[in-house]
Design an enzyme around this catalytic site. Sequence first.
Site, PDB file in Angstrom:
ATOM      1  CG  HIS A  18      10.461   1.533  11.742  1.00 57.75           C
ATOM      2  ND1 HIS A  18      10.634   0.174  11.632  1.00 57.75           N
ATOM      3  CD2 HIS A  18      10.243   1.785  13.056  1.00 57.75           C
ATOM      4  CE1 HIS A  18      10.530  -0.371  12.832  1.00 57.75           C
ATOM      5  NE2 HIS A  18      10.292   0.590  13.707  1.00 57.75           N
ATOM      6  NE  ARG A  48      20.234 -11.995   7.697  1.00 56.45           N
ATOM      7  CZ  ARG A  48      18.921 -11.718   7.774  1.00 56.45           C
ATOM      8  NH1 ARG A  48      18.380 -10.845   6.964  1.00 56.45           N
ATOM      9  NH2 ARG A  48      18.171 -12.298   8.682  1.00 56.45           N
ATOM     10  CG  ASN A  57      12.548   1.309   6.205  1.00 60.22           C
ATOM     11  OD1 ASN A  57      11.732   0.676   5.507  1.00 60.22           O
ATOM     12  ND2 ASN A  57      12.653   1.147   7.518  1.00 60.22           N
ATOM     13  CB  THR A 117      22.617   3.834   8.512  1.00 63.02           C
ATOM     14  OG1 THR A 117      21.837   3.562   9.675  1.00 63.02           O
ATOM     15  CG2 THR A 117      22.452   5.298   8.102  1.00 63.02           C
ATOM     16  CG  MET A 167       8.533  -7.559   5.766  1.00 66.12           C
ATOM     17  SD  MET A 167       8.449  -6.219   6.993  1.00 66.12           S
ATOM     18  CE  MET A 167       8.660  -7.169   8.487  1.00 66.12           C
ATOM     19  NE  ARG A 168      15.318 -11.996   4.391  1.00 66.32           N
ATOM     20  CZ  ARG A 168      15.368 -12.944   5.314  1.00 66.32           C
ATOM     21  NH1 ARG A 168      14.273 -13.299   5.972  1.00 66.32           N
ATOM     22  NH2 ARG A 168      16.498 -13.534   5.594  1.00 66.32           N
ATOM     23  CB  ILE A 169      18.000  -7.331   8.297  1.00 68.34           C
ATOM     24  CG1 ILE A 169      16.891  -7.169   9.342  1.00 68.34           C
ATOM     25  CG2 ILE A 169      19.249  -6.566   8.700  1.00 68.34           C
ATOM     26  CD1 ILE A 169      17.244  -7.745  10.704  1.00 68.34           C
ATOM     27  CG  ASP A 192      14.102   0.096  11.788  1.00 68.67           C
ATOM     28  OD1 ASP A 192      14.017   0.321  10.576  1.00 68.67           O
ATOM     29  OD2 ASP A 192      13.539  -0.867  12.345  1.00 68.67           O
ATOM     30  CB  SER A 245      -0.975  -0.003   1.177  1.00 65.66           C
ATOM     31  OG  SER A 245      -0.315   0.198   2.401  1.00 65.66           O
TER      32      SER A 245
HETATM   33  N1  NHR Z   1      18.522  -2.933   6.655  1.00 65.38           N
HETATM   34  C1  NHR Z   1      19.400  -2.115   7.241  1.00 65.38           C
HETATM   35  N2  NHR Z   1      20.702  -2.440   7.146  1.00 65.38           N
HETATM   36  N3  NHR Z   1      19.044  -0.999   7.926  1.00 65.38           N
HETATM   37  C2  NHR Z   1      17.745  -0.700   8.040  1.00 65.38           C
HETATM   38  O1  NHR Z   1      17.420   0.410   8.701  1.00 65.38           O
HETATM   39  C3  NHR Z   1      16.752  -1.532   7.455  1.00 65.38           C
HETATM   40  C4  NHR Z   1      17.198  -2.669   6.759  1.00 65.38           C
HETATM   41  C5  NHR Z   1      16.278  -3.539   6.164  1.00 65.38           C
HETATM   42  C6  NHR Z   1      14.927  -3.324   6.315  1.00 65.38           C
HETATM   43  C7  NHR Z   1      13.009  -2.103   7.298  1.00 65.38           C
HETATM   44  C8  NHR Z   1      12.750  -2.452   8.777  1.00 65.38           C
HETATM   45  C9  NHR Z   1      11.525  -1.796   9.334  1.00 65.38           C
HETATM   46  O2  NHR Z   1      11.127  -0.727   8.881  1.00 65.38           O
HETATM   47  C10 NHR Z   1      14.470  -2.229   7.040  1.00 65.38           C
HETATM   48  C11 NHR Z   1      15.377  -1.310   7.604  1.00 65.38           C
HETATM   49  C12 NHR Z   1      12.892  -6.243   8.582  1.00 65.38           C
HETATM   50  C13 NHR Z   1      13.292  -6.575   9.870  1.00 65.38           C
HETATM   51  C14 NHR Z   1      13.538  -8.025  10.244  1.00 65.38           C
HETATM   52  O3  NHR Z   1      13.781  -8.326  11.395  1.00 65.38           O
HETATM   53  C15 NHR Z   1      13.489  -5.570  10.771  1.00 65.38           C
HETATM   54  C16 NHR Z   1      13.314  -4.247  10.401  1.00 65.38           C
HETATM   55  C17 NHR Z   1      12.911  -3.914   9.120  1.00 65.38           C
HETATM   56  C18 NHR Z   1      12.704  -4.923   8.206  1.00 65.38           C
HETATM   57  N4  NHR Z   1      13.494  -8.964   9.271  1.00 65.38           N
HETATM   58  C19 NHR Z   1      13.731 -10.395   9.448  1.00 65.38           C
HETATM   59  C20 NHR Z   1      15.127 -10.796   8.901  1.00 65.38           C
HETATM   60  O4  NHR Z   1      15.636 -11.811   9.391  1.00 65.38           O
HETATM   61  C21 NHR Z   1      12.713 -11.228   8.688  1.00 65.38           C
HETATM   62  C22 NHR Z   1      11.313 -10.979   9.144  1.00 65.38           C
HETATM   63  C23 NHR Z   1      10.254 -11.521   8.188  1.00 65.38           C
HETATM   64  O5  NHR Z   1      10.590 -12.024   7.093  1.00 65.38           O
HETATM   65  O6  NHR Z   1       9.058 -11.370   8.512  1.00 65.38           O
HETATM   66  O7  NHR Z   1      15.628 -10.145   7.948  1.00 65.38           O
HETATM   67  O8  NHR Z   1      10.955  -2.300  10.335  1.00 65.38           O
HETATM   68  C1  GAR Z   2       3.885  -0.671   6.705  1.00 70.13           C
HETATM   69  O1  GAR Z   2       3.208  -0.338   7.886  1.00 70.13           O
HETATM   70  C2  GAR Z   2       5.366  -0.454   6.882  1.00 70.13           C
HETATM   71  O2  GAR Z   2       5.683   0.675   7.647  1.00 70.13           O
HETATM   72  C3  GAR Z   2       5.751  -1.695   7.609  1.00 70.13           C
HETATM   73  O3  GAR Z   2       4.998  -2.729   7.028  1.00 70.13           O
HETATM   74  C4  GAR Z   2       3.811  -2.188   6.453  1.00 70.13           C
HETATM   75  C5  GAR Z   2       3.825  -2.516   4.991  1.00 70.13           C
HETATM   76  O4  GAR Z   2       2.596  -2.182   4.408  1.00 70.13           O
HETATM   77  N1  GAR Z   2       7.145  -1.964   7.460  1.00 70.13           N
HETATM   78  C6  GAR Z   2       7.784  -2.764   8.277  1.00 70.13           C
HETATM   79  O5  GAR Z   2       7.272  -3.235   9.261  1.00 70.13           O
HETATM   80  C7  GAR Z   2       9.198  -3.032   7.876  1.00 70.13           C
HETATM   81  N2  GAR Z   2       9.760  -3.950   8.807  1.00 70.13           N
HETATM   82  P1  GAR Z   2       2.470  -2.074   2.826  1.00 70.13           P
HETATM   83  O6  GAR Z   2       3.106  -3.319   2.223  1.00 70.13           O
HETATM   84  O7  GAR Z   2       0.988  -2.045   2.603  1.00 70.13           O
HETATM   85  O8  GAR Z   2       3.164  -0.815   2.394  1.00 70.13           O
END
Ligand code: NHR
Ligand code: GAR
Length: 193
Positions: free
Chosen positions: A113, A69, A111, A145, A94-96, A149, A13
């Site tokens: 968050h 990764r 990003n 970075t 959703m991947r770090i 987050d 979305s």
């Molecule tokens: N990568 C870096 N290096 N720095 C950031 O600030 C990042 C990033 C990758 C993604 C989005 C973030 C969020 O907005 C984001 C920011 C995924 C996870 C996580 O734990 C955490 C934060 C965010 C995105 N992912 C798991 C993993 O092992 C998998 C979880 C799943 O698949 O549901 O990668 O919140």
């Molecule tokens: C949004 O709320 C976004 O901020 C969050 O997931 C939702 C995605 O919705 N992101 C994270 O939690 C990253 N870890 P969308 O697919 O409808 O945009």
Amino acid sequence: MKNIVILISGGGSNMAAIVRCAHRESWGKAHGAHIAAVISNRADAGGLAWAQGESIATEVLDHKRFASREAFDAELAAVIDRHQPALVVLAGFMRILTSGFVAHYHGRLLNIHPSLLPAFPGLHTHQRAIDAGCKFAGATVHQVTAELDHGPILEQAAVPVLPGDTADTLAARVLTQEHLIYPRAIAALLAQL
Ligand code: NHR
Ligand code: GAR
């Protein structure tokens, strides 16, 4: 052309809000910008079909096919770089990402968050805000970075946490604000590029 590549994992979305805003505000004319591709790490991400309906190029790169990764991120960067992006936008991705990937896109990786950072980095932000008794929650657009987050904040929006809120009702209220601030932050950045 300032190409924008959007990475998603789910419903998309935020991606759709960005694409709609790009059309509405004529980012092509206003900024020389163009949504070049939407890339998902999940084949079942709902946002892919929507992007295809908008005639945007889509690609799927399943992280489970990669042994590490680093290997996933190297291939992801190769796929992204075919589009010569000025900006790479994480929208529910959703991947770090590894520090090498982040360094490659330094200054052009964003990003959104779903919390008022620096509160609640990581996952399950809405339940954590409710559990902490927060009276306000929200969303943050930030530069990505290596530290999850923790990058420089570009935009934020706050919403009240209401009595009886569940993670789902709060998430929906936050999401309406995400759809406003993410396109705005991107447009502001495009104007500077
Ligand atoms: N990568 C870096 N290096 N720095 C950031 O600030 C990042 C990033 C990758 C993604 C989005 C973030 C969020 O907005 C984001 C920011 C995924 C996870 C996580 O734990 C955490 C934060 C965010 C995105 N992912 C798991 C993993 O092992 C998998 C979880 C799943 O698949 O549901 O990668 O919140
Ligand atoms: C949004 O709320 C976004 O901020 C969050 O997931 C939702 C995605 O919705 N992101 C994270 O939690 C990253 N870890 P969308 O697919 O409808 O945009």
